[in-house]
Write a protein that holds these residues in place. Structure first.
Motif, mmCIF file in Angstrom:
data_model
loop_
_atom_site.group_PDB
_atom_site.id
_atom_site.type_symbol
_atom_site.label_atom_id
_atom_site.label_comp_id
_atom_site.label_asym_id
_atom_site.label_seq_id
_atom_site.Cartn_x
_atom_site.Cartn_y
_atom_site.Cartn_z
ATOM 1 N N ALA A 1 -3.523 -6.371 5.826
ATOM 2 C CA ALA A 1 -2.798 -5.176 6.506
ATOM 3 C C ALA A 1 -2.707 -4.372 5.502
ATOM 4 C CB ALA A 1 -1.303 -5.739 6.990
ATOM 5 N N ASP A 2 -2.753 -4.373 4.228
ATOM 6 C CA ASP A 2 -2.555 -3.880 2.799
ATOM 7 C C ASP A 2 -3.926 -3.757 2.638
ATOM 8 O OD1 ASP A 2 0.503 -3.103 2.515
ATOM 9 O OD2 ASP A 2 0.871 -4.716 1.632
ATOM 10 N N ILE A 3 -5.038 -4.278 2.657
ATOM 11 C CA ILE A 3 -5.877 -4.078 2.225
ATOM 12 C C ILE A 3 -6.419 -3.054 3.497
ATOM 13 C CG2 ILE A 3 -8.053 -5.286 2.289
ATOM 14 C CD1 ILE A 3 -6.855 -7.817 0.938
ATOM 15 N N ALA A 4 -6.065 -3.143 3.948
ATOM 16 C CA ALA A 4 -6.931 -2.017 5.326
ATOM 17 C C ALA A 4 -6.948 -0.910 4.853
ATOM 18 C CB ALA A 4 -7.309 -2.424 6.832
ATOM 19 N N ALA A 5 -5.508 -0.926 4.868
ATOM 20 C CA ALA A 5 -4.363 0.487 4.719
ATOM 21 C C ALA A 5 -4.466 1.513 3.784
ATOM 22 C CB ALA A 5 -3.232 0.285 4.270
ATOM 23 N N TRP A 6 -4.816 0.294 2.328
ATOM 24 C CA TRP A 6 -5.673 0.792 1.263
ATOM 25 C C TRP A 6 -6.807 2.157 1.347
ATOM 26 C CZ3 TRP A 6 -3.924 2.398 -3.750
ATOM 27 C CH2 TRP A 6 -5.061 2.405 -4.950
ATOM 28 N N HIS A 7 -7.721 0.505 2.216
ATOM 29 C CA HIS A 7 -8.865 2.182 2.506
ATOM 30 C C HIS A 7 -8.517 3.196 3.514
ATOM 31 C CE1 HIS A 7 -10.122 -1.800 0.499
ATOM 32 N NE2 HIS A 7 -11.777 -1.585 0.560
ATOM 33 N N LEU A 8 -8.025 2.949 4.013
ATOM 34 C CA LEU A 8 -8.077 4.133 5.065
ATOM 35 C C LEU A 8 -6.758 5.074 4.248
ATOM 36 C CD1 LEU A 8 -7.362 2.254 8.415
ATOM 37 C CD2 LEU A 8 -8.721 3.344 7.842
ATOM 38 N N ASN A 9 -6.053 5.192 3.155
ATOM 39 C CA ASN A 9 -5.261 6.039 2.430
ATOM 40 C C ASN A 9 -5.792 6.245 1.380
ATOM 41 O OD1 ASN A 9 -3.161 6.136 4.832
ATOM 42 N ND2 ASN A 9 -3.123 4.239 4.871
ATOM 43 N N GLN A 10 -5.574 5.710 0.245
ATOM 44 C CA GLN A 10 -5.389 6.160 -1.107
ATOM 45 C C GLN A 10 -7.275 5.658 -1.473
ATOM 46 O OE1 GLN A 10 -2.741 3.866 -0.498
ATOM 47 N NE2 GLN A 10 -1.288 4.168 -1.903
ATOM 48 N N ALA B 1 -20.149 -3.321 7.702
ATOM 49 C CA ALA B 1 -18.868 -2.707 7.884
ATOM 50 C C ALA B 1 -18.509 -2.283 6.870
ATOM 51 C CB ALA B 1 -18.042 -3.556 8.124
ATOM 52 N N PHE B 2 -18.807 -2.027 5.927
ATOM 53 C CA PHE B 2 -18.130 -1.426 4.592
ATOM 54 C C PHE B 2 -19.076 -0.084 4.338
ATOM 55 C CE2 PHE B 2 -17.692 0.129 0.660
ATOM 56 C CZ PHE B 2 -16.079 0.276 0.129
ATOM 57 N N GLU B 3 -20.471 -0.060 4.520
ATOM 58 C CA GLU B 3 -21.077 0.853 4.439
ATOM 59 C C GLU B 3 -20.660 2.515 6.083
ATOM 60 O OE1 GLU B 3 -24.844 0.301 1.127
ATOM 61 O OE2 GLU B 3 -25.473 0.289 3.991
ATOM 62 N N ALA B 4 -20.288 1.398 6.791
ATOM 63 C CA ALA B 4 -20.109 2.137 8.037
ATOM 64 C C ALA B 4 -18.344 2.632 8.017
ATOM 65 C CB ALA B 4 -20.098 0.993 9.262
ATOM 66 N N TYR B 5 -18.200 2.176 7.282
ATOM 67 C CA TYR B 5 -16.473 2.401 6.548
ATOM 68 C C TYR B 5 -15.346 1.550 7.731
ATOM 69 C CZ TYR B 5 -12.814 2.985 2.800
ATOM 70 O OH TYR B 5 -12.217 3.467 2.288
ATOM 71 N N ASP B 6 -16.009 0.887 8.617
ATOM 72 C CA ASP B 6 -15.800 0.562 9.872
ATOM 73 C C ASP B 6 -14.307 -0.528 9.359
ATOM 74 O OD1 ASP B 6 -14.630 -0.992 12.175
ATOM 75 O OD2 ASP B 6 -16.481 -0.873 13.215
ATOM 76 N N GLN C 1 0.700 -1.338 0.018
ATOM 77 C CA GLN C 1 0.261 -0.158 -0.007
ATOM 78 C C GLN C 1 0.568 0.971 -0.086
ATOM 79 O OE1 GLN C 1 0.181 1.899 3.112
ATOM 80 N NE2 GLN C 1 -1.360 3.641 1.445
ATOM 81 N N ALA C 2 1.711 2.012 0.356
ATOM 82 C CA ALA C 2 2.673 2.472 0.806
ATOM 83 C C ALA C 2 3.051 2.907 -0.536
ATOM 84 C CB ALA C 2 3.829 2.262 1.952
ATOM 85 N N SER C 3 3.575 1.789 -1.106
ATOM 86 C CA SER C 3 4.246 2.634 -2.717
ATOM 87 C C SER C 3 4.003 1.823 -3.677
ATOM 88 C CB SER C 3 5.686 1.941 -2.530
ATOM 89 O OG SER C 3 5.561 0.300 -2.495
ATOM 90 N N ALA C 4 1.980 1.408 -3.330
ATOM 91 C CA ALA C 4 1.328 1.090 -4.727
ATOM 92 C C ALA C 4 0.867 2.434 -5.703
ATOM 93 C CB ALA C 4 -0.259 1.145 -4.034
ATOM 94 N N VAL C 5 1.349 1.560 -6.914
ATOM 95 C CA VAL C 5 1.245 3.211 -7.997
ATOM 96 C C VAL C 5 0.009 2.309 -9.378
ATOM 97 C CG1 VAL C 5 2.430 4.005 -10.099
ATOM 98 C CG2 VAL C 5 3.812 3.103 -7.952
ATOM 99 N N LEU C 6 -1.160 3.253 -8.897
ATOM 100 C CA LEU C 6 -1.915 3.138 -10.153
ATOM 101 C C LEU C 6 -1.522 3.098 -11.470
ATOM 102 C CD1 LEU C 6 -4.691 4.976 -8.295
ATOM 103 C CD2 LEU C 6 -4.907 2.130 -8.362
ATOM 104 N N SER C 7 -1.778 2.348 -12.183
ATOM 105 C CA SER C 7 -1.293 1.814 -13.286
ATOM 106 C C SER C 7 -2.583 1.598 -14.331
ATOM 107 C CB SER C 7 0.332 0.907 -14.122
ATOM 108 O OG SER C 7 1.151 2.119 -13.579
#
Length: 335
Positions: A246-255, A214-219, A93-99
């Protein structure tokens, strides 16, 4: 062609096979739209040649022969559909690039009703659903076109070897050899099994309810508990994919934080549970706009795959999902 004397007779007879032919072409081509085009081309060719059809084989066999030739023609250029996991290594997640890659690259989702004929036999329906799963159709794309046709006809549609040999104008020995090679290739794909989308399964229904809540509550903490430790997130048309809670959770909370406040509308795709995801409108007005078609892969009570297909202009009309969610819809859903 005495048994199909009129144009109305031929239309009605061919239309009986539309769904199963679309399913066959979808497995061959990996594209919902290409499959429907292939069936349309099949019917055009059948119309043009119907005077030459003398009934030596059944109409169904004759249509499958034409559909196979249409698919083989389309595949002759060597194009094959893929999932992000087929093309790149997982990113963090920290270095993910959307190509972004061209649309023609990607394996496409398909509504169940377009490719799964109705049957009263639960075992038959389970096999049909298994044969259109994203993972299985992606694995089929690794087979040469004729091996792909042989495997689908023999293993999925339960044709006899001599029937397939007649359709492909080859020998039974050649069919058996192609099937053996196709099986060996699929065995090397390490296909991850996923459970069917069965709303009558209490455990799965509970998991889907928990995911939606969980998704609609964004929990994201609660959502993470629903994921398998090696779960995968992908987002075509981007070739990015992430693995692990961990990476999936971090993605939802950042990008992916823009998904906060989303609404989900249940549907099914590829024999799997799915949701139309709507994000809050970017212009600040009330309501929610289409964002992604989420197709979930589930195994042993956990989500193992989150596939977010982002080209909603294509997917939402195909799946009959609303163009947008207004306040009236949301109040009704909340009630």
């Amino acid at each position: 062609m005495s048994d199909l004397a009129t144009s109305t007779d031929l239309d009605a007879a061919m239309d009986r096979y539309r769904v199963e032919l679309t399913g066959y072409c979808y497995r061959m081509l990996g594209s919902a739209f290409d499959a429907e085009d292939a069936v349309q081309d099949t019917y055009i060719r059948a119309w043009r040649a119907h005077e030459k059809f003398e009934g030596r084989s059944s109409l169904r066999s004759w249509l499958y022969r034409i559909a196979t030739n249409v698919c083989l023609d389309l595949l002759s250029a060597g194009n094959k559909r893929a999932r992000p996991m087929d093309l790149t290594a997982p990113q963090h997640q920290a270095s993910a690039v959307l190509s972004e890659r061209p649309e023609v690259t990607w394996l496409e989702p398909v509504p169940d009703g377009r490719v799964l004929p109705q049957t009263a036999d639960p075992a038959e329906m389970a096999l049909a659903k298994e044969s259109v799963r994203l993972a299985f159709v992606a694995a089929l794309q690794h087979l040469p076109a004729k091996q792909r046709a042989v495997l689908i006809l023999r293993e999925v549609l339960a044709w006899k070897a001599d029937e397939v040999a007649q359709l492909l104008e080859t020998t039974v020995a050649s069919v058996n050899s192609a099937l053996q090679r196709a099986r060996a290739t699929l065995a090397g794909q390490s296909l991850r099994q996923s459970d069917p989308a069965d709303p009558l399964d209490p455990e799965q229904a509970k998991l889907l309810e928990q995911y939606l809540s969980a998704f609609e509550a964004y929990d994201i903490s609660r959502l993470t508990t629903l994921l398998h430790e090696d779960a995968v997130l992908s987002m075509p048309p981007f070739d990015l994919w992430l693995r692990g809670q961990a990476d999936i959770a971090a993605w939802h909370l950042n990008q992916g934080i823009g998904c906060k406040g989303s609404r989900l509308v249940p549907t099914t795709a590829n024999g799997l549970p799915a949701f139309g995801q709507y994000r809050a409108r970017a212009d600040g007005k009330p309501g929610h706009a289409p964002w992604a078609l989420q197709v979930l892969e589930i195994s042993d009570g956990k989500i193992v795959g989150l596939n977010a297909f982002l080209d909603t202009d294509r997917w939402f009309p195909l799946f009959g999902l609303p163009e947008q969610l207004d306040e009236t819809y949301e109040v009704q859903q909340g009630a």
